[in-house]
Each structure stands twice: as C-alpha cells, then as structure tokens.
Design a protein around this motif. Structure first.
Motif, short mmCIF file in Angstrom:
data_model
loop_
_atom_site.label_atom_id
_atom_site.label_comp_id
_atom_site.label_asym_id
_atom_site.label_seq_id
_atom_site.Cartn_x
_atom_site.Cartn_y
_atom_site.Cartn_z
N ASP A 29 0.81 -1.22 0.00
CA ASP A 29 0.00 0.00 0.00
C ASP A 29 0.84 1.26 0.00
O ASP A 29 0.33 2.35 -0.23
CB ASP A 29 -0.94 0.02 1.20
CG ASP A 29 -2.33 -0.47 0.85
OD1 ASP A 29 -2.54 -0.88 -0.30
OD2 ASP A 29 -3.21 -0.42 1.73
N ASP A 30 2.14 1.15 0.30
CA ASP A 30 3.03 2.32 0.32
C ASP A 30 3.62 2.62 -1.05
O ASP A 30 4.24 3.65 -1.24
CB ASP A 30 4.19 2.08 1.29
CG ASP A 30 3.72 1.87 2.71
OD1 ASP A 30 2.71 2.49 3.09
OD2 ASP A 30 4.34 1.07 3.43
N ILE A 31 3.45 1.71 -2.00
CA ILE A 31 4.09 1.85 -3.31
C ILE A 31 3.12 2.48 -4.29
O ILE A 31 1.98 2.04 -4.42
CB ILE A 31 4.58 0.48 -3.83
CG1 ILE A 31 5.57 -0.13 -2.83
CG2 ILE A 31 5.20 0.61 -5.21
CD1 ILE A 31 5.93 -1.56 -3.13
N GLU A 32 3.55 3.52 -4.95
CA GLU A 32 2.72 4.20 -5.96
C GLU A 32 3.40 4.07 -7.32
O GLU A 32 4.62 4.14 -7.43
CB GLU A 32 2.57 5.69 -5.61
CG GLU A 32 1.74 5.94 -4.38
CD GLU A 32 0.25 5.75 -4.60
OE1 GLU A 32 -0.21 5.89 -5.74
OE2 GLU A 32 -0.45 5.45 -3.61
N PHE A 33 2.60 3.89 -8.34
CA PHE A 33 3.07 3.83 -9.71
C PHE A 33 2.32 4.88 -10.52
O PHE A 33 1.18 5.22 -10.19
CB PHE A 33 2.80 2.44 -10.33
CG PHE A 33 3.53 1.33 -9.64
CD1 PHE A 33 4.85 1.07 -9.95
CD2 PHE A 33 2.89 0.55 -8.70
CE1 PHE A 33 5.53 0.03 -9.32
CE2 PHE A 33 3.55 -0.48 -8.07
CZ PHE A 33 4.87 -0.74 -8.38
N PRO A 34 2.90 5.36 -11.62
CA PRO A 34 2.16 6.28 -12.47
C PRO A 34 0.91 5.57 -13.02
O PRO A 34 0.95 4.40 -13.36
CB PRO A 34 3.14 6.59 -13.62
CG PRO A 34 4.47 6.15 -13.13
CD PRO A 34 4.26 5.10 -12.09
N ASP A 35 -0.19 6.28 -13.04
CA ASP A 35 -1.46 5.77 -13.58
C ASP A 35 -1.99 4.56 -12.84
O ASP A 35 -2.74 3.75 -13.39
CB ASP A 35 -1.33 5.45 -15.07
CG ASP A 35 -0.88 6.65 -15.89
OD1 ASP A 35 -1.37 7.77 -15.59
OD2 ASP A 35 -0.05 6.50 -16.79
N LEU A 36 -1.63 4.40 -11.58
CA LEU A 36 -2.10 3.28 -10.77
C LEU A 36 -3.59 3.43 -10.48
O LEU A 36 -4.07 4.51 -10.15
CB LEU A 36 -1.33 3.24 -9.44
CG LEU A 36 -1.74 2.16 -8.45
CD1 LEU A 36 -1.37 0.78 -8.99
CD2 LEU A 36 -1.05 2.39 -7.11
N ILE A 37 -4.32 2.35 -10.61
CA ILE A 37 -5.75 2.34 -10.30
C ILE A 37 -5.94 1.36 -9.13
O ILE A 37 -5.51 0.22 -9.19
CB ILE A 37 -6.59 1.91 -11.51
CG1 ILE A 37 -6.42 2.93 -12.63
CG2 ILE A 37 -8.05 1.75 -11.13
CD1 ILE A 37 -7.12 2.56 -13.91
N HIS A 38 -6.59 1.84 -8.08
CA HIS A 38 -6.84 1.02 -6.90
C HIS A 38 -8.20 0.35 -7.05
O HIS A 38 -9.10 0.86 -7.70
CB HIS A 38 -6.85 1.90 -5.64
CG HIS A 38 -5.57 2.60 -5.42
ND1 HIS A 38 -4.48 2.00 -4.84
CD2 HIS A 38 -5.17 3.87 -5.72
CE1 HIS A 38 -3.49 2.85 -4.76
NE2 HIS A 38 -3.87 3.99 -5.30
N GLY A 39 -8.34 -0.79 -6.42
CA GLY A 39 -9.61 -1.50 -6.42
C GLY A 39 -10.04 -1.79 -5.00
O GLY A 39 -9.21 -1.92 -4.09
N ILE A 40 -11.35 -1.88 -4.81
CA ILE A 40 -11.90 -2.20 -3.49
C ILE A 40 -13.16 -3.03 -3.72
O ILE A 40 -13.82 -2.90 -4.75
CB ILE A 40 -12.18 -0.90 -2.69
CG1 ILE A 40 -12.31 -1.19 -1.21
CG2 ILE A 40 -13.39 -0.17 -3.22
CD1 ILE A 40 -12.20 0.05 -0.35
N THR A 41 -13.46 -3.89 -2.77
CA THR A 41 -14.61 -4.79 -2.88
C THR A 41 -15.66 -4.41 -1.86
O THR A 41 -15.34 -4.16 -0.70
CB THR A 41 -14.17 -6.24 -2.61
OG1 THR A 41 -13.07 -6.55 -3.48
CG2 THR A 41 -15.28 -7.22 -2.88
N VAL A 42 -16.92 -4.38 -2.29
CA VAL A 42 -18.04 -4.20 -1.37
C VAL A 42 -18.60 -5.60 -1.13
O VAL A 42 -18.91 -6.32 -2.08
CB VAL A 42 -19.12 -3.28 -1.95
CG1 VAL A 42 -20.25 -3.08 -0.96
CG2 VAL A 42 -18.51 -1.93 -2.36
N ARG A 43 -18.71 -5.98 0.13
CA ARG A 43 -19.07 -7.35 0.47
C ARG A 43 -20.40 -7.42 1.22
O ARG A 43 -20.83 -6.44 1.83
CB ARG A 43 -17.97 -7.97 1.33
CG ARG A 43 -16.66 -8.07 0.55
CD ARG A 43 -15.55 -8.69 1.36
NE ARG A 43 -14.37 -8.87 0.54
CZ ARG A 43 -14.14 -9.91 -0.24
NH1 ARG A 43 -15.01 -10.89 -0.32
NH2 ARG A 43 -13.04 -9.98 -0.95
#
Length: 126
Positions: A29-43
């Motif tokens: 979670d500390d690493i960032e990349f250019p154009d990074l897209i995060h994902g999350i799940t709704v459960r």
C-alpha cells in the motif's frame, strides 16, 4: 539420540523487525506507480441473503461518474462468474443470493484511494 539445536526454544531476532518497527519497510500500500488504479470490494453482511437491489448513494467527495463499478450483471452472458476451487463453486460476484457473510457483491476502481473508501461506504446492498 538426536542433537538439540541451540535455537530451539529461544527467541529469534527477525531480520526485518527493526525496519518494520521504525516504519522504514515499504508495504504494498506504500508503493505508488504512475497511472495506478486502486480497487476495493463491497461485500455482503449477512449469511444466505437475497440481493434485492444495490444503491450508490451520494457522499461527500464521491464522483460516481468517475468510478468504475462492476457487479455480477456486468459479466457477459456465457462469461464465467466463478472461481474453480473444488468445482465451479466459488462465485466471483454474488448476483441474486449470497452464500456467506463477506461475499463479494460489487467491485470499485479509481486512482484515488480516499474516494474509493468513501464510495465503498456509500454503497447500500438491500
């Protein structure tokens, strides 16, 4: 007779212990990349529930038109909505019924992690 190793029963110092303790270690979670897209799940919350609807409520800072939202209805006809654990028995996304608590129902994606978390909290599964 077996020879006893000197470290059995002793505390062993972890190589990465000091770096983790001082905050020097980088986690994923500390690493960032250019154009990074995060994902999350709704459960799902409850066991063996019927999904009657999904509402995407307004929340401060959430711009639904910018967030990628995926539900079981987005999987094309003939597509596979399962992961083959033992058989084709583990759903990727629950569609009409949930089998257990914390079953994935909605996937969200966006470059801003903060907006994603606010969006996750604004999704209501009826």
């Amino acid at each position: 007779m077996t020879s006893r190793k000197p470290w059995i029963g002793q505390s062993v110092r972890r190589r990465d212990g000091r770096a983790k303790l001082t905050g020097q270690t980088k986690y994923i979670d500390d690493i960032e990349f250019p154009d990074l897209i995060h994902g999350i799940t709704v459960r799902s919350r409850g066991p063996r529930s019927r999904i009657r609807g999904i509402q995407f409520e307004n929340a401060p800072g959430v711009r639904w038109d910018e967030i990628t939202v995926v539900t079981a209805q987005d999987i094309p006809v003939g597509g596979h909505n399962y992961i083959a654990m033992i058989q084709n028995d583990q759903l990727v996304l629950a569609a009409d019924l949930t089998s257990h608590p914390e079953e994935a129902v909605v996937l969200l994606a966006h470059p801003d992690k903060g907006m994603l978390e606010a969006a996750r909290l604004a999704v209501r599964i009826e």
